[in-house]
Design an enzyme around this catalytic site. Sequence first.
Site, PDB file in Angstrom:
ATOM      1  CG  HIS A 186     -63.826  69.451   5.907  1.00 40.53           C
ATOM      2  ND1 HIS A 186     -64.907  69.335   6.748  1.00 40.53           N
ATOM      3  CD2 HIS A 186     -63.335  70.698   6.106  1.00 40.53           C
ATOM      4  CE1 HIS A 186     -65.069  70.473   7.416  1.00 40.53           C
ATOM      5  NE2 HIS A 186     -64.129  71.320   7.032  1.00 40.53           N
TER       6      HIS A 186
ATOM      7  CE1 TYR B 290     -69.351  77.335   8.342  1.00 45.52           C
ATOM      8  CE2 TYR B 290     -69.567  76.441  10.547  1.00 45.52           C
ATOM      9  CZ  TYR B 290     -68.821  77.078   9.589  1.00 45.52           C
ATOM     10  OH  TYR B 290     -67.534  77.452   9.870  1.00 45.52           O
TER      11      TYR B 290
ATOM     12  CE  LYS C 163     -69.129  80.353  10.088  1.00 41.72           C
ATOM     13  NZ  LYS C 163     -68.562  80.289  11.436  1.00 41.72           N
TER      14      LYS C 163
ATOM     15  CE  LYS D  87     -65.563  78.264   7.958  1.00 41.40           C
ATOM     16  NZ  LYS D  87     -64.907  78.991   9.036  1.00 41.40           N
TER      17      LYS D  87
ATOM     18  CG  ASP E 208     -65.401  82.272   9.599  1.00 41.71           C
ATOM     19  OD1 ASP E 208     -64.341  82.936   9.610  1.00 41.71           O
ATOM     20  OD2 ASP E 208     -65.582  81.254  10.307  1.00 41.71           O
ATOM     21  N   PRO E 209     -63.989  84.277   6.515  1.00 41.23           N
ATOM     22  CG  PRO E 209     -63.320  86.222   5.463  1.00 41.23           C
ATOM     23  CD  PRO E 209     -64.042  85.744   6.674  1.00 41.23           C
ATOM     24  CG  ASN E 210     -61.813  80.126   9.158  1.00 43.82           C
ATOM     25  OD1 ASN E 210     -62.495  79.338   8.500  1.00 43.82           O
ATOM     26  ND2 ASN E 210     -62.004  80.298  10.460  1.00 43.82           N
TER      27      ASN E 210
ATOM     28  CD  GLU F   8     -67.439  83.247  12.406  1.00 43.91           C
ATOM     29  OE1 GLU F   8     -68.683  83.332  12.247  1.00 43.91           O
ATOM     30  OE2 GLU F   8     -66.848  82.165  12.593  1.00 43.91           O
TER      31      GLU F   8
ATOM     32  CG  ASN G 295     -64.063  80.806  15.242  1.00 43.46           C
ATOM     33  OD1 ASN G 295     -64.680  81.355  14.332  1.00 43.46           O
ATOM     34  ND2 ASN G 295     -63.150  79.868  15.023  1.00 43.46           N
TER      35      ASN G 295
ATOM     36  CG  ASP H  42     -66.310  75.447  20.318  1.00 48.44           C
ATOM     37  OD1 ASP H  42     -66.451  74.523  21.147  1.00 48.44           O
ATOM     38  OD2 ASP H  42     -66.132  75.243  19.108  1.00 48.44           O
TER      39      ASP H  42
ATOM     40  CG  HIS I  78     -66.430  77.844  16.481  1.00 50.37           C
ATOM     41  ND1 HIS I  78     -65.816  76.725  16.973  1.00 50.37           N
ATOM     42  CD2 HIS I  78     -65.909  78.050  15.257  1.00 50.37           C
ATOM     43  CE1 HIS I  78     -64.944  76.274  16.086  1.00 50.37           C
ATOM     44  NE2 HIS I  78     -64.976  77.053  15.035  1.00 50.37           N
ATOM     45  CB  SER I  79     -70.204  74.151  15.251  1.00 48.77           C
ATOM     46  OG  SER I  79     -70.235  73.943  13.869  1.00 48.77           O
ATOM     47  CG  ASN I  80     -64.371  72.663  14.199  1.00 43.83           C
ATOM     48  OD1 ASN I  80     -64.136  72.891  13.019  1.00 43.83           O
ATOM     49  ND2 ASN I  80     -63.740  73.270  15.172  1.00 43.83           N
TER      50      ASN I  80
ATOM     51  CG  HIS J 230     -69.352  71.921  10.970  1.00 39.79           C
ATOM     52  ND1 HIS J 230     -69.243  73.062  11.695  1.00 39.79           N
ATOM     53  CD2 HIS J 230     -68.282  71.921  10.129  1.00 39.79           C
ATOM     54  CE1 HIS J 230     -68.160  73.731  11.324  1.00 39.79           C
ATOM     55  NE2 HIS J 230     -67.562  73.056  10.369  1.00 39.79           N
TER      56      HIS J 230
ATOM     57  NE  ARG K 132     -60.316  70.369  10.021  1.00 38.28           N
ATOM     58  CZ  ARG K 132     -61.264  71.282  10.150  1.00 38.28           C
ATOM     59  NH1 ARG K 132     -61.861  71.456  11.299  1.00 38.28           N
ATOM     60  NH2 ARG K 132     -61.612  72.030   9.114  1.00 38.28           N
TER      61      ARG K 132
HETATM   62  O1  GKR Z   1     -65.066  73.043   9.366  1.00 39.44           O
HETATM   63  O2  GKR Z   1     -63.778  73.822   7.825  1.00 39.44           O
HETATM   64  C1  GKR Z   1     -64.398  73.935   8.889  1.00 39.44           C
HETATM   65  C2  GKR Z   1     -64.356  75.270   9.593  1.00 39.44           C
HETATM   66  O3  GKR Z   1     -63.414  76.102   8.954  1.00 39.44           O
HETATM   67  C3  GKR Z   1     -64.024  75.093  11.040  1.00 39.44           C
HETATM   68  O4  GKR Z   1     -62.878  74.302  11.197  1.00 39.44           O
HETATM   69  C4  GKR Z   1     -63.836  76.405  11.756  1.00 39.44           C
HETATM   70  O5  GKR Z   1     -63.278  76.152  13.025  1.00 39.44           O
HETATM   71  O6  GKR Z   1     -66.251  76.581  11.830  1.00 39.44           O
HETATM   72  C5  GKR Z   1     -65.067  77.147  12.035  1.00 39.44           C
HETATM   73  C6  GKR Z   1     -65.029  78.645  12.139  1.00 39.44           C
HETATM   74  O7  GKR Z   1     -66.063  79.240  12.332  1.00 39.44           O
HETATM   75  O8  GKR Z   1     -63.957  79.221  12.046  1.00 39.44           O
HETATM   76 MG    MG Z   2     -65.136  81.191  12.443  1.00 41.30          MG
END
Ligand code: GKR
Ligand code: MG
Length: 428
Positions: free
Chosen positions: A25, A142, A196, A198, A227-229, A252, A275, A299, A326-328, A355, A408
């Site tokens: 970030h 989170y 949760k 991240k 949540d490993p995205n 997730e 998400n 979301d 979900h959030s940001n 967040h 971003r």
């Molecule tokens: O804020 O770094 C972050 C998160 O990775 C976010 O951008 C994701 O969209 O919260 C998120 C998620 O659940 O994937």
């Molecule tokens: Mg996610």
Amino acid sequence: MKITDIHVTPIAISDPPLLNAAGLHAPYALRTIIEIVTDNGLYGLGEVPGSAATTQALLDAADVLEGKDPFQHNAIQAAIEARFGKEGAAERGQSPWDKRRLVHVFSALEVACFDLMGKATDRPVCDLLGGRVRDRVDFSAYLFYKYEGAGGALGFATDPSATGWAAARQQAALDPAGVVAQAKAMTDAFGFKSIKLKGGVMTPDEEADAILALHEAFGPGTPLRLDPNAIWSIETSIRIGKRLEGVLEYYEDPTRGQANMGQVAQAVNIPLATNMCTTSFEDIPGSIRTNSEAIILSDHHFWGGLRASVELARICRTFGRGLSMHSNSHVGISLAAMAHLAAAVPNLTYACDTHYPWQSEEVLVGGRLTFDDGALVVGNEPGLGIELDRAALAALHQQYLACGLTERNDEVEMQKVQPGWKFMATRY
Ligand code: GKR
Ligand code: MG
């Protein structure tokens, strides 16, 4: 009631150096605040993730809205589509967050219109979404791997005068002990009951170790999520999933795409959530075909507003999907809208992501919204129940102009710390 004016204000809010699969970030997170004014002297508020492109699109949408009745969502949506054309799921991109422009425009305008409708009828927004099914909306802690630092003007430095959570949120967390310490500080400060993490930052086994450490520290009664995205392969997702069976409430986006998620879902005895692979109505048929997830994270910023999110909830119920949120990084306008939506959706049964604890600034009269034992209490005030603090908005707009960020880009921020670092769609 007719729309006479639209004010679009990009802002920058301090954000600590949080890590994720896309990088790091920046010291500031960007948001765009929209205010719609009507001829009877009311104003409605909306908030969406910020970028120069979103701000420009909202400015371009302004003349489409002028003269329209804020109750006429269908007419507004048709006019916006006529102006911008349609946008498909392909524009979402591979990052953990959604890069589509139109869904953000719809969301910002629609939430502001709901705020106006509530003020005009003296009803809270949740009443306009079907009526509340709960007064208290639970949110989850989170957690993030992070470098030391407070973000904002301090960057990677810390403010030694900070106390409580404000002090804890500056600490580095790069191993299981750091993650547990962060969880304790956050749950003590806000009362959250679900947690949760991240992921997508450390090696998959280190992240599984952190989840097991949380399980040990908080006990089996605390729901945990990882949540490993989507940056793990199918094989890694299955192997780590097996380590976490009986421990995770949901898993997730371990891997990318509906087909891969479907394979992991078959092999691992934990509900999968997303998400990232099911993010719009056009993704629903694929979700049903591949059985890619058991839970969809709604979301309203990404599904095109509050009404669309209520429709999503109905679809989830029809097809036996659970629903979470979900959030940001965000301020209180988004948080209030999330809470009103969650208060009105019967099957939104999981504690929502937020967040908000990571941010410290606000644009609302009265300052930051507060959690009561992990929940937001949704009141009966008209609209979203919030008022804009114009001086605070102006200061955060100045911060936006001064910080020089226009979108971003976590990869670029990460490269400042680790030169040559590259985002990888599948890393492990
Ligand atoms: O804020 O770094 C972050 C998160 O990775 C976010 O951008 C994701 O969209 O919260 C998120 C998620 O659940 O994937
Ligand atoms: Mg996610």
